[in-house]
Design an enzyme around this catalytic site. Structure first.
Site, PDB file in Angstrom:
ATOM      1  CG  HIS A  57      -2.108   0.953   1.125  1.00 43.09           C
ATOM      2  ND1 HIS A  57      -3.352   1.025   1.079  1.00 43.09           N
ATOM      3  CD2 HIS A  57      -1.472   2.514   1.647  1.00 43.09           C
ATOM      4  CE1 HIS A  57      -3.783   2.400   1.358  1.00 43.09           C
ATOM      5  NE2 HIS A  57      -2.997   2.989   1.430  1.00 43.09           N
ATOM      6  CG  HIS A  59      -0.954   6.797  -1.553  1.00 42.88           C
ATOM      7  ND1 HIS A  59      -1.943   7.389  -2.287  1.00 42.88           N
ATOM      8  CD2 HIS A  59      -1.450   6.511  -0.718  1.00 42.88           C
ATOM      9  CE1 HIS A  59      -3.488   6.421  -1.552  1.00 42.88           C
ATOM     10  NE2 HIS A  59      -2.631   6.013  -0.317  1.00 42.88           N
ATOM     11  CG  HIS A 210      -7.450   4.095   0.645  1.00 46.38           C
ATOM     12  ND1 HIS A 210      -6.589   3.689  -0.575  1.00 46.38           N
ATOM     13  CD2 HIS A 210      -6.066   4.948   1.214  1.00 46.38           C
ATOM     14  CE1 HIS A 210      -5.936   4.454  -0.479  1.00 46.38           C
ATOM     15  NE2 HIS A 210      -5.523   5.043   0.665  1.00 46.38           N
ATOM     16  CG  ASP A 309      -1.028   4.869   3.366  1.00 48.95           C
ATOM     17  OD1 ASP A 309      -1.254   5.355   2.038  1.00 48.95           O
ATOM     18  OD2 ASP A 309      -1.798   5.500   3.808  1.00 48.95           O
ATOM     19  CD1 TRP A 315      -2.794  12.515   4.024  1.00 47.55           C
ATOM     20  CD2 TRP A 315      -1.586  12.580   2.255  1.00 47.55           C
ATOM     21  NE1 TRP A 315      -3.950  12.735   2.801  1.00 47.55           N
ATOM     22  CE2 TRP A 315      -3.197  12.316   1.478  1.00 47.55           C
ATOM     23  CE3 TRP A 315      -0.893  12.128   1.540  1.00 47.55           C
ATOM     24  CZ2 TRP A 315      -3.459  12.294   0.310  1.00 47.55           C
ATOM     25  CZ3 TRP A 315      -1.479  12.183  -0.866  1.00 47.55           C
ATOM     26  CH2 TRP A 315      -3.094  12.902  -0.281  1.00 47.55           C
TER      27      TRP A 315
HETATM   28 FE   FE2 Z   1      -3.029   4.983   1.330  1.00 44.12          FE
END
Ligand code: FE2
Length: 424
Positions: A57, A59, A210, A309, A315
């Site tokens: 997972h 991005h 998600h 992630d 984030w």
């Molecule tokens: Fe995510």
């Protein structure tokens, strides 16, 4: 004559003095004490030889963009999404590709050779999709990059969301994603899950959504996801990512939910670094940890993996592509501190994650790809404790990266006789 023979290795399952023989990019034997002629023979010195790390997972379209155009001040998921919205109009394919390729270099150095990355499909230009498809092509010789069509702004919430997602799949994106908790209402969220699972079923694709990335105990899209997996005969092909609301759910409800997830063979990915950072932001004290119920899901037979992630993006400002750091945080947040628990956290960034991605040829058995990493540690527990040095990283028999053994570091940590001056 073998291409490569690695002798005296310890394997994650505890077998020692193992020899791993490699021919034409594949493992031909993994047995104790084998000796055979090889072009290259390596004594592993009893160190741990593990299948490569897998991040299920990530991005990659946002990675290494920290500070562009500004930093997330509140630290919340929602400010991160808003910040990504500010960054998107400024993205260029060249810069995005460059950042992604830099991250892939970091990943290889850390023994991370398979990554499932979500790619935002909300922008009708599909700029990020085209850029990551190009990255996928360029890194194919050294990283398995699997892409998920991820409608960050909500597949039903924005105009053209469904069309954009379908166009991304038409272009070759591998997996169907979603974000039901970001749709306008719970009902719309559930409708998005149903619709997206139907798209995946029609096209014969995997699903990775998600799901319930919030502290709201009533966010129950994982229930719908499990139901749809069952209804559409997608057992074993669907994953729920994050599932943080499960942390806050009523225990009685969870006692019904977990067997439902297990029955539908939906896997779950927790993202410990991000969950512990983003969740609980609306709490005063006590503050919830927010990570999903990892040991309970595992005990019920659900395949649970850990993802990174984010690395240096809207984030999360930390990270280096080190899945041992992910496992380290995971075991702390989940309090999986028993030997069995720590080893399960190692599996969560290796074999369990490979299973989520449906990776072929993964493992250390004869017939598997010779894609593995030699760690400066004697077992998975020590590997996580030290975030062990990656001495050598191979993919399909080719040495991709190596790092010199750090002797002082281990000596200092293992045998602190050299710190006598501290004793009074
Ligand atoms: Fe995510």
């Amino acid at each position: 004559m073998l291409d490569l023979l690695i002798k005296n290795a310890t394997l994650p399952d505890g077998r020692t003095n193992m020899a791993v023989a490699v021919q034409d990019g594949r493992i031909t034997a993994a047995v104790p004490g084998l000796d055979a002629p090889a072009h290259e023979t390596l004594d592993a010195g009893g160190y741990l030889l593990s299948p490569h790390f897998v991040d299920p997972h990530f991005h990659m379209d946002a990675t290494l963009s920290y500070g562009l155009p500004r930093v997330n001040e509140s630290g919340t998921l929602l400010e991160g999404i808003a910040l990504w919205g500010e960054l998107k109009p400024l993205l260029t394919p060249e810069a995005l590709i460059e950042r992604a390729l830099t991250y892939c270099d970091w990943a290889v150095a850390k023994g991370l050779l398979a990554i499932r990355s979500h790619v935002d499909t909300s922008d009708p230009s599909l700029l990020a999709v085209d850029a990551l498809l190009e990255v996928k092509k360029q890194v194919a010789p050294y990283i398995d990059l699997q892409l998920v069509a991820f409608p960050q702004d909500g597949v039903l919430r924005i105009k053209g969301g469904v069309e954009n997602l379908k166009r991304a799949l038409d272009k070759g994106v591998d997996v169907v994603g979603g974000i039901p908790h970001f749709e306008r209402t719970m009902a719309e969220g559930a409708a998005s899950v149903k619709l997206l699972c139907e798209i995946a079923a029609e096209r014969g694709l995997l699903v990775d959504m998600h799901c319930d990335e919030s502290d709201d105990p009533l966010s129950r899209h994982i229930e719908t996801l499990a139901f749809e997996a069952q209804r559409l005969s997608l057992q074993g092909r669907v994953n729920g990512s994050h599932c943080t609301s499960m942390h806050s759910m009523d225990n009685y409800y969870v006692s019904k939910l977990i067997p439902l997830i297990a029955e539908s063979q939906v896997s779950v990915i927790a993202n410990p670094l991000i969950n512990i950072t983003l969740q609980g932001r609306h709490d005063s004290y006590p503050k919830r940890r927010g990570m999903t119920r990892v040991p309970e899901l595992m005990a019920a037979g659900v395949n649970v993996a850990f993802g990174h992630d984010c690395v240096m993006d809207p984030w999360y400002g930390m990270g280096s592509g080190d899945m041992l750091e992910v496992a380290h945080m995971g075991l702390h947040v989940a309090q999986m501190t028993s030997q069995k628990g720590i080893r399960a956290c190692f599996d969560a960034v290796t074999t369990n994650a490979a299973k989520v991605m449906h990776l072929q040829g993964y493992g250390l058995e004869a017939g598997c790809d010779a894609s593995f990493v030699l760690l400066q540690a004697r077992d998975p527990v020590e590997a996580i404790r030290l975030r062990a040095n990656r001495l050598k990283v191979w993919r399909k028999g080719t040495l991709l990266a190596e790092t010199a053994e750090v002797v002082a570091r281990l000596n200092l940590l293992e045998r602190p006789e050299k710190v006598n001056f501290m004793r009074r």
